[in-house]
Design a protein around this motif. Structure first.
Motif, PDB file in Angstrom:
ATOM      1  N   LYS A  79       2.133   0.810   3.645  1.00  0.00           N
ATOM      2  CA  LYS A  79       2.911   0.358   2.490  1.00  0.00           C
ATOM      3  C   LYS A  79       3.721   1.494   1.860  1.00  0.00           C
ATOM      4  CE  LYS A  79       1.795  -3.159  -0.035  1.00  0.00           C
ATOM      5  NZ  LYS A  79       1.112  -4.075  -1.008  1.00  0.00           N
ATOM      6  N   ASP A 135     -11.411 -13.760  -1.521  1.00  0.00           N
ATOM      7  CA  ASP A 135     -12.446 -13.153  -0.674  1.00  0.00           C
ATOM      8  C   ASP A 135     -13.293 -14.213   0.016  1.00  0.00           C
ATOM      9  OD1 ASP A 135     -11.700 -10.627  -1.347  1.00  0.00           O
ATOM     10  OD2 ASP A 135     -13.506 -10.128  -2.470  1.00  0.00           O
ATOM     11  N   ALA A 150      -0.248  -7.135  -5.712  1.00  0.00           N
ATOM     12  CA  ALA A 150       0.194  -7.126  -4.308  1.00  0.00           C
ATOM     13  C   ALA A 150       0.504  -8.535  -3.814  1.00  0.00           C
ATOM     14  CB  ALA A 150      -0.877  -6.484  -3.422  1.00  0.00           C
ATOM     15  N   LYS A 151      -0.147  -9.506  -4.427  1.00  0.00           N
ATOM     16  CA  LYS A 151       0.044 -10.895  -4.007  1.00  0.00           C
ATOM     17  C   LYS A 151       1.045 -11.639  -4.889  1.00  0.00           C
ATOM     18  CE  LYS A 151      -4.597 -11.023  -2.039  1.00  0.00           C
ATOM     19  NZ  LYS A 151      -6.023 -11.322  -2.286  1.00  0.00           N
ATOM     20  N   ILE A 191      -4.872  -4.867  -9.034  1.00  0.00           N
ATOM     21  CA  ILE A 191      -3.946  -4.300  -8.043  1.00  0.00           C
ATOM     22  C   ILE A 191      -3.676  -5.314  -6.943  1.00  0.00           C
ATOM     23  CG2 ILE A 191      -3.722  -2.527  -6.248  1.00  0.00           C
ATOM     24  CD1 ILE A 191      -5.302  -0.641  -8.096  1.00  0.00           C
ATOM     25  N   SER A 192      -4.739  -5.941  -6.480  1.00  0.00           N
ATOM     26  CA  SER A 192      -4.580  -6.927  -5.423  1.00  0.00           C
ATOM     27  C   SER A 192      -3.745  -8.115  -5.909  1.00  0.00           C
ATOM     28  CB  SER A 192      -5.964  -7.381  -4.950  1.00  0.00           C
ATOM     29  OG  SER A 192      -5.875  -8.149  -3.787  1.00  0.00           O
ATOM     30  N   THR A 215      -3.570   1.313   5.538  1.00  0.00           N
ATOM     31  CA  THR A 215      -2.838   0.332   4.736  1.00  0.00           C
ATOM     32  C   THR A 215      -1.986   1.028   3.678  1.00  0.00           C
ATOM     33  OG1 THR A 215      -4.601  -1.269   5.127  1.00  0.00           O
ATOM     34  CG2 THR A 215      -3.074  -1.775   3.358  1.00  0.00           C
ATOM     35  N   ASP A 262      -5.601  -7.704   3.603  1.00  0.00           N
ATOM     36  CA  ASP A 262      -5.570  -8.890   2.740  1.00  0.00           C
ATOM     37  C   ASP A 262      -5.446  -8.488   1.271  1.00  0.00           C
ATOM     38  OD1 ASP A 262      -5.973 -10.497   4.957  1.00  0.00           O
ATOM     39  OD2 ASP A 262      -8.103 -10.815   4.580  1.00  0.00           O
ATOM     40  N   ASP A 263      -6.301  -7.564   0.868  1.00  0.00           N
ATOM     41  CA  ASP A 263      -6.285  -7.114  -0.534  1.00  0.00           C
ATOM     42  C   ASP A 263      -4.912  -6.584  -0.943  1.00  0.00           C
ATOM     43  OD1 ASP A 263      -8.919  -7.686  -0.889  1.00  0.00           O
ATOM     44  OD2 ASP A 263      -9.597  -5.618  -1.107  1.00  0.00           O
ATOM     45  N   ALA A 264      -4.222  -6.011   0.023  1.00  0.00           N
ATOM     46  CA  ALA A 264      -2.910  -5.409  -0.265  1.00  0.00           C
ATOM     47  C   ALA A 264      -1.775  -6.405  -0.073  1.00  0.00           C
ATOM     48  CB  ALA A 264      -2.708  -4.186   0.637  1.00  0.00           C
ATOM     49  N   GLY A 265      -2.135  -7.680   0.131  1.00  0.00           N
ATOM     50  CA  GLY A 265      -1.098  -8.714   0.222  1.00  0.00           C
ATOM     51  C   GLY A 265      -0.266  -8.645   1.487  1.00  0.00           C
ATOM     52  N   VAL A 290       1.643   1.516  -4.446  1.00  0.00           N
ATOM     53  CA  VAL A 290       2.025   0.519  -3.444  1.00  0.00           C
ATOM     54  C   VAL A 290       1.041  -0.663  -3.436  1.00  0.00           C
ATOM     55  CG1 VAL A 290       3.352   2.102  -2.004  1.00  0.00           C
ATOM     56  CG2 VAL A 290       0.879   1.890  -1.623  1.00  0.00           C
ATOM     57  N   ASN A 291       0.286  -0.794  -4.522  1.00  0.00           N
ATOM     58  CA  ASN A 291      -0.615  -1.944  -4.697  1.00  0.00           C
ATOM     59  C   ASN A 291      -1.628  -2.113  -3.568  1.00  0.00           C
ATOM     60  OD1 ASN A 291       0.430  -2.703  -7.172  1.00  0.00           O
ATOM     61  ND2 ASN A 291       1.963  -4.056  -6.294  1.00  0.00           N
ATOM     62  N   VAL A 292      -2.352  -1.045  -3.282  1.00  0.00           N
ATOM     63  CA  VAL A 292      -3.444  -1.119  -2.306  1.00  0.00           C
ATOM     64  C   VAL A 292      -4.743  -0.682  -2.987  1.00  0.00           C
ATOM     65  CG1 VAL A 292      -4.338  -0.367  -0.073  1.00  0.00           C
ATOM     66  CG2 VAL A 292      -1.862  -0.542  -0.427  1.00  0.00           C
ATOM     67  N   PRO A 293      -5.718  -1.576  -3.111  1.00  0.00           N
ATOM     68  CA  PRO A 293      -7.031  -1.141  -3.594  1.00  0.00           C
ATOM     69  C   PRO A 293      -7.709  -0.240  -2.552  1.00  0.00           C
ATOM     70  CG  PRO A 293      -6.816  -3.549  -3.712  1.00  0.00           C
ATOM     71  CD  PRO A 293      -5.676  -3.029  -2.864  1.00  0.00           C
TER      72      PRO A 293
END
Lengths: 292, 292, 292, 292
Positions: A194, C289, C271-272, C267-268, A190, A288-291, B252-255
């Motif tokens: 990105k 979640d 991303a959203k 962060i998530s 992921t 999902d977490d990364a949108g 890049v906003n990824v956890p």
């Protein structure tokens, strides 16, 4: 002891090809399955079938069980099974709790039977190709006695000694490591995606080099392509296994933070209606977490 | 462009065997290292040595840098390096932030030079054996030009295209996956151990079967035996890399929850005075948590 | 030393009501803000305004800065500020890294000035009502000198001694605990909701009893109702603060797993596309979640 | 229905002061406890005592149970209890699984009795002082009937409606939030401590201001001083409760990552032999991780 006579209980995705291999190797199988119709192909290959599982058992001979979970196995064993088996051996291949194995082993011993835990690492096609691996533990004599039987359908037999739960511990930990590998690839792919790098491209690089192992190659392809169908192992079964893993770890007071994380990915996948996907779909959590 | 002339900057555990391979392949190397004495074996093999790094550079030729971190590389490049290099190519092999690569690539372009990010996956002995793998990215022409040079000391070259940061992203994610693999084995082996199964025994089973990949075999042996010395890659470098990974992911906003966990294992290891061990010693965290 | 003369730098959501309180208390303020138009209400109340921040400073008097982040503060201090301030005192109220405070304190000392870190816990309306709380640390004499000034706009002054970074450490940890409280309520309220209990109902019970503290009452209402607008503190600032917290913890080798989790929620959320919501919106992560 | 007649089952740390309050309020209590000697002080105050729990029950009257866990409660209820209780009401105060409450409520209804789940938030001294709070749920008529009884020993009664499991869900989530608060303070205080700030000093600041709630003041003092003795609530009970919380959350498909973390702190504490400390000792995990 006639180890050519086998009562084979449980004809799911794994049970069926195992039974086929044994029939082809010349064993006499009497098969039983809750849904009786699944026995048809085996009967065509020469197996006998019974409606009552106890009838499948020959006293002093062999039972192989490949069932869905602890409850299914306990129900089978409590159905008059031990009284019939007598001095025979039960090869218990289901992925169950080590403590269930220990409890059942005790019941077998009390009844004069032997119990060998024998969970298998293999997808159905690997059973057909006889390249799976099996872990065994339990009574020493019984372990020796069943090895020639197992050799008909696996590549490697790994012996974990007397504790009947030991083989189950290893099986659960192996499954945990598969789940953890899926999650780590999901996170890495992921970030790559990105950052403008193809999921397929990083997958290929890593699984041709540092991570050139079957688990990473097979599940990595699934994760790289979000290819969670067709289903080899349903996602809720993954949750069942990681729950058993965490119970096993808790019993010996070991925290497993990666297992918690994998467990949460499964729970979230169920909350999102993904229960009909392959368990590889836990990888969707990172997306999902990364949108995405 | 004379790609037989190489200024080689940085003679650490990886730089030295790479330089040796290039010398043996007939390249003309002028070497520089902050601690000059490390150059001795290479001079014995025919390398020239300079005290000032800029003197090592031949205009229009090649520079290879293998340095400790972003700061060391930035310092080297800002020391008159670009003015001297002119139309030459810089192969930047350090494990650094993708953004540092992007920034440096811009500076090279402005100076008429070319920058190729080329981080390597290899332990020193793998460089000697020419079995490591390298990821490259950056200017297209320069990438093509350097491939024949790289082929002298690696097995696989993986090309990640124009973005100079892309190869660094892959390198960081690969290192993350190694760290995650260490942690997952640590958790699994600790549960096995406290369940009465030998760490060595579960290690062998898993790495001969599902996890038969170099990372699991090599680090698994370290983790199974708690053999964190001798040190191939010091633990604080592991923390540096996972910090870069998390920065890259955050951008890049990824956890990356497993990366957080690995990072915490490193931090805790430093708190407990384990900075002189191999980074595999992050595995001690799981044992500590389990009261071992 | 004329502590009635104050150069007031930074007129954001907190700076403005602080400056108002000081004007009402009879202080002479010269205000400066990057966006000059924000000074208008204060000028109407009697403040002077300068375009150049250095012009706002009276040698030997007081500076109060309330700026966005470390970079903004460092830029201000490096703009001729110290040369002008001379033997005066700088009350530094921004939420910044402890190390930035320590570095700046050293620069002040070298220039003959004094630096007091004084981050405030207050939402804007709490500043108006003079019920906020402030942590201070730095030079002992300067700390004593500024307390009467601070008493004009806060309720409690908590003195953390000589280390100029100490007050910033406490401020960051307090903010971390707020973020952690939001996350814990998000998890609990989501389980309640999916178990058939109203979010509002469990919120009321818990915050009238065990958790009857302002943080739980105020943020709990936001979380219970998913009321992330209007925005009191933008979500990206929450990420900035938890990043500073983790850097601070890493420096002294302390893992903070809850802070990692809160960080991942931020962060998530980014991303959203939730960057325009209040930082309480980190609570949406638990709902996501859970498939809500 | 004679609600002045109470069979009181379970005389632990909470049960005893509740029974005392009821005796003082004029109720007629017949008490039963597995370890009969604990009844002595209550008998001295006028309670009757029985050896057999069923004998304590007056048909059509009231039962209050305050037992250790689900198993203890289920055993009690299955011992002829329902046949004796008839049309009476059972106030079930133990901290148990919501599903156990639901199952037991069904059994009561089938037997013509009523079941009210009524878990209490209170330490023993809070029961004595009548300042605890209680959550109730279950049959509507029964809930109304028991409120006057409960008012004799609690301050607040929070009614969560018809679902007999609802009150247990809230109780478990409240306990989770206490555990999470302990962990967050442990992380924050450890960073403060290693940054040169006293644990006591940051505790005081935060719990006099933002976190001025009983939970933070009481447990914060324990955490700040590592004062895990005397024990008010043993650590293994904390693990039991967080396990129930996670089961409850899993049932409705909600991940609870902070609960996982708290659970791991408990497990690690048990692995380190801390089972005789107060559950606040989960805070030692953060100190251990930081090498303190």
């Amino acid at each position: 002891m006639d180890l050519k006579q086998i009562a084979f209980l449980g004809l799911g995705n794994l049970g069926t090809p195992i039974a086929e291999n044994l029939l082809q190797a010349g064993y006499h199988l009497t098969v039983w399955n809750r849904t009786a119709s699944r026995a048809k192909p085996l009967v065509d290959l020469g197996a006998k079938q019974t409606e009552n599982l106890v009838d499948a058992i020959t006293p002093g001979a062999l039972v192989i069980s490949v069932l869905a979970d602890d409850a299914a196995l306990e129900e089978v064993v409590s159905a008059g099974f031990l009284e019939k088996l007598g001095s025979g051996i039960h090869i218990s291949m289901s992925t169950i709790s080590p403590d269930t194995s220990r409890k059942l082993a005790g019941l077998h011993t009390a009844a004069g039977s032997s119990y060998v835990a024998a969970p298998i690492f293999a997808r159905p096609e690997a059973v057909v190709a006889k390249v799976g691996n099996i872990c065994i533990s339990g009574d020493a004599k019984a372990r020796e006695a069943v090895k020639p039987v197992l050799q008909n359908f696996v590549k490697g037999i790994y012996d974990f000694g007397e504790d009947p739960g030991a083989a189950n511990v290893v099986k659960l930990l192996g499954n945990f490591m598969i789940g953890a590998s899926i999650e780590m690839m999901a996170e890495a792919f992921t970030v790559a995606e990105k950052s403008g790098i193809g999921r397929q491209q990083i997958y290929e690089m890593l699984t041709q080099t540092l991570f050139a192992a079957p688990i990473f190659q097979n599940y990595g392809r699934i994760v790289a392509n979000h290819a969670y169908e067709p289903v080899a192992f349903r996602l809720p079964l993954g949750l069942k296994d990681v729950n058993l893993t965490l119970q096993t770890a808790t019993k010996v007071n070991v925290p497993m933070p990666i297992a918690d994380l994998v467990r949460n990915r499964f729970i979230s996948a169920l909350a999102k209606g993904r229960d009909n996907l392959d368990w590889g779909a836990l990888a969707l959590g990172a997306s999902d977490d990364a949108g995405m």
